[in-house]
Design a protein around this motif. Structure first.
Motif, PDB file in Angstrom:
ATOM      1  N   TRP A 170       0.828  -1.203   0.000  1.00 60.30           N
ATOM      2  CA  TRP A 170       0.000   0.000   0.000  1.00 60.30           C
ATOM      3  C   TRP A 170       0.865   1.257   0.000  1.00 60.30           C
ATOM      4  O   TRP A 170       0.640   2.179  -0.793  1.00 60.30           O
ATOM      5  CB  TRP A 170      -0.924  -0.005   1.221  1.00 60.30           C
ATOM      6  CG  TRP A 170      -1.688   1.268   1.406  1.00 60.30           C
ATOM      7  CD1 TRP A 170      -1.445   2.250   2.319  1.00 60.30           C
ATOM      8  CD2 TRP A 170      -2.817   1.719   0.641  1.00 60.30           C
ATOM      9  NE1 TRP A 170      -2.349   3.279   2.179  1.00 60.30           N
ATOM     10  CE2 TRP A 170      -3.212   2.970   1.156  1.00 60.30           C
ATOM     11  CE3 TRP A 170      -3.530   1.171  -0.425  1.00 60.30           C
ATOM     12  CZ2 TRP A 170      -4.276   3.693   0.643  1.00 60.30           C
ATOM     13  CZ3 TRP A 170      -4.609   1.899  -0.941  1.00 60.30           C
ATOM     14  CH2 TRP A 170      -4.966   3.139  -0.408  1.00 60.30           C
ATOM     15  N   GLN A 171       1.859   1.312   0.842  1.00 61.82           N
ATOM     16  CA  GLN A 171       2.690   2.504   0.970  1.00 61.82           C
ATOM     17  C   GLN A 171       3.567   2.737  -0.254  1.00 61.82           C
ATOM     18  O   GLN A 171       3.936   3.886  -0.545  1.00 61.82           O
ATOM     19  CB  GLN A 171       3.546   2.407   2.231  1.00 61.82           C
ATOM     20  CG  GLN A 171       2.728   2.460   3.518  1.00 61.82           C
ATOM     21  CD  GLN A 171       3.555   2.260   4.767  1.00 61.82           C
ATOM     22  OE1 GLN A 171       4.567   1.554   4.761  1.00 61.82           O
ATOM     23  NE2 GLN A 171       3.136   2.875   5.871  1.00 61.82           N
ATOM     24  N   GLN A 172       3.895   1.658  -0.966  1.00 61.04           N
ATOM     25  CA  GLN A 172       4.734   1.792  -2.158  1.00 61.04           C
ATOM     26  C   GLN A 172       3.932   1.980  -3.436  1.00 61.04           C
ATOM     27  O   GLN A 172       4.495   2.179  -4.517  1.00 61.04           O
ATOM     28  CB  GLN A 172       5.628   0.552  -2.287  1.00 61.04           C
ATOM     29  CG  GLN A 172       6.665   0.439  -1.177  1.00 61.04           C
ATOM     30  CD  GLN A 172       7.308  -0.933  -1.104  1.00 61.04           C
ATOM     31  OE1 GLN A 172       7.150  -1.761  -2.016  1.00 61.04           O
ATOM     32  NE2 GLN A 172       8.045  -1.187  -0.025  1.00 61.04           N
ATOM     33  N   ALA A 173       2.615   1.935  -3.331  1.00 58.85           N
ATOM     34  CA  ALA A 173       1.755   2.112  -4.501  1.00 58.85           C
ATOM     35  C   ALA A 173       1.738   3.576  -4.928  1.00 58.85           C
ATOM     36  O   ALA A 173       2.256   4.463  -4.232  1.00 58.85           O
ATOM     37  CB  ALA A 173       0.342   1.636  -4.172  1.00 58.85           C
ATOM     38  N   SER A 174       1.128   3.847  -6.063  1.00 58.93           N
ATOM     39  CA  SER A 174       0.994   5.212  -6.550  1.00 58.93           C
ATOM     40  C   SER A 174      -0.182   5.871  -5.824  1.00 58.93           C
ATOM     41  O   SER A 174      -1.328   5.822  -6.287  1.00 58.93           O
ATOM     42  CB  SER A 174       0.754   5.209  -8.065  1.00 58.93           C
ATOM     43  OG  SER A 174       0.617   6.523  -8.556  1.00 58.93           O
ATOM     44  N   LEU A 175       0.119   6.450  -4.680  1.00 58.44           N
ATOM     45  CA  LEU A 175      -0.928   7.004  -3.826  1.00 58.44           C
ATOM     46  C   LEU A 175      -1.190   8.471  -4.159  1.00 58.44           C
ATOM     47  O   LEU A 175      -0.283   9.223  -4.527  1.00 58.44           O
ATOM     48  CB  LEU A 175      -0.543   6.879  -2.356  1.00 58.44           C
ATOM     49  CG  LEU A 175      -0.390   5.447  -1.822  1.00 58.44           C
ATOM     50  CD1 LEU A 175       0.010   5.482  -0.341  1.00 58.44           C
ATOM     51  CD2 LEU A 175      -1.674   4.652  -2.002  1.00 58.44           C
TER      52      LEU A 175
END
Length: 372
Positions: A170-175
């Motif tokens: 989640w934290q490494q996704a394109s947020l």
């Protein structure tokens, strides 16, 4: 001989009974010292324990979030009970959670409560996309800890439970970070379609793809929808954290109603307001005013408050007890949450003068660096 044994046993039991309160009192006194050293702020760390007399034996029971506190509690119990006790002290997160001792907030605003029930006091909120550490479970509730350390109970329906690998994905996704106060996530790229979720300032969603005026996003629980492209920015890119930009963000919240424990643009308390404003610029403040008062550098405001800069934090209360926080607009004017977000002044000649706040003013702290 038998009479002698009975007398000795009776004497032993009477002595043990007399020692029991003494041991419990000694342990309680030691517990307070351990708390002071390892868990001085109960909103950020748990340290609850006691020794109990069970029949002819003793038990050490309780829980803590601090491993070093657990070691100190066991050493204290050893010194009083000479290793003759059952150790039922647990270090949180609870082992029963296994590897899935993390969660991501799946609703726009999740409520952190003091106890595991909806009627309990609201002490904080966590917005969508926030990662929470799970400490233990009670029915449908989880005791959680926020990234800034605050501890409270959240209903499981507000969360997507995860392990550390899931959190990393989640934290490494394109947020994307929501930069709007009134956005909605729709089921179609059309604002007349059914909503999937409301959206609050600073919350995070995962970018799927952009379609001109619309961006398709995924929520932490896998739901997808469309949000206006103008309402989101890349999560890792923040506006400049300067005094003027901080106060511009603060002014955007003018009129937001007060909510005890609130921490979103739907409603907030004084420190929730300041925390939201600074978070929008990539600065994570602690949760409570008394905790925020320990951050930054002290500022001499000057007799007429002319030395205050935009973005300085102002603290109110009485000596030794901070109960309120606001943001300086530069000079005597400041913006704060008290009933709603509004502007007041320390200057008696100003129409926005607030004599009660001037009397309660204690000190100022500068969070922003000089080059900001």
């Amino acid at each position: 001989m038998r009479a002698l044994l009975i007398s000795a046993l009776t004497l032993f039991l009477l002595t043990a009974a007399c020692q029991s309160p003494h041991i419990e009192q000694e342990f309680a006194a030691g517990l307070e010292k351990i708390r002071g050293q390892y868990a001085p702020d109960a909103s950020l760390a748990l340290c609850n324990a006691e020794v109990r007399k069970n029949g002819r034996g003793w038990s050490l029971v309780g829980e803590t979030t601090v491993p070093r506190a657990a070691a100190a509690l066991r050493a204290l119990a050893d010194s009083l009970l000479h290793n003759t006790y059952t150790d039922s002290l647990s270090v949180l997160p609870a082992a029963s959670l296994g590897d899935s001792n993390w969660a991501i907030v799946r609703v726009s605003v999740a409520h952190l409560r003091r106890a595991s029930r909806h009627s309990s006091e609201l002490i904080d909120q966590a917005i969508m996309g926030r990662v929470l550490r799970l400490l233990k479970k009670d029915g449908g509730w989880y005791l959680t800890q926020t990234p800034y350390g605050y501890i409270g109970w959240v209903n499981g329906k507000s969360l997507t439970r995860s392990d550390s690998a899931g959190v990393a994905r989640w934290q490494q996704a394109s947020l994307l970070r929501v930069n709007s106060f009134d956005a909605l996530i729709y089921s179609q790229p059309d604002n007349t379609s059914l909503p999937v979720s409301d959206a609050v300032f600073n919350m995070r969603v995962r970018k799927v793809k952009s379609r001109g005026a619309w961006t398709k996003v995924a929520l932490p629980d896998g739901r997808t929808g469309y949000i206006a492209s103008s309402a989101v920015k890349p999560a890792h890119i923040y506006p400049r954290a300067g005094g003027r930009s901080i106060t511009q963000t603060a002014r955007r919240m003018l009129g937001v109603p007060y909510l005890w424990g609130g921490n979103s643009n739907k409603g907030n308390d004084c420190s929730g307001f300041t925390q939201n404003v600074f978070l929008a610029h990539g600065i994570q403040l602690p949760r409570d005013a008394r905790q925020q008062a320990l951050k930054g550098q002290p500022v001499d405001p000057g007799a007429d408050f002319s030395r205050l800069r935009p973005g300085d934090l102002l603290f109110f209360g009485k000596p030794g007890k901070i109960t309120h926080v606001g943001i300086s607009l530069g000079g005597p004017r400041f913006i704060h949450q008290a009933g709603d977000v509004h502007i007041n002044s320390f200057d008696p000649a100003d129409s926005l003068y607030n004599p009660a706040r001037r009397k309660a003013f204690q000190f100022a702290r500068r969070i922003l660096k000089d080059d900001q």
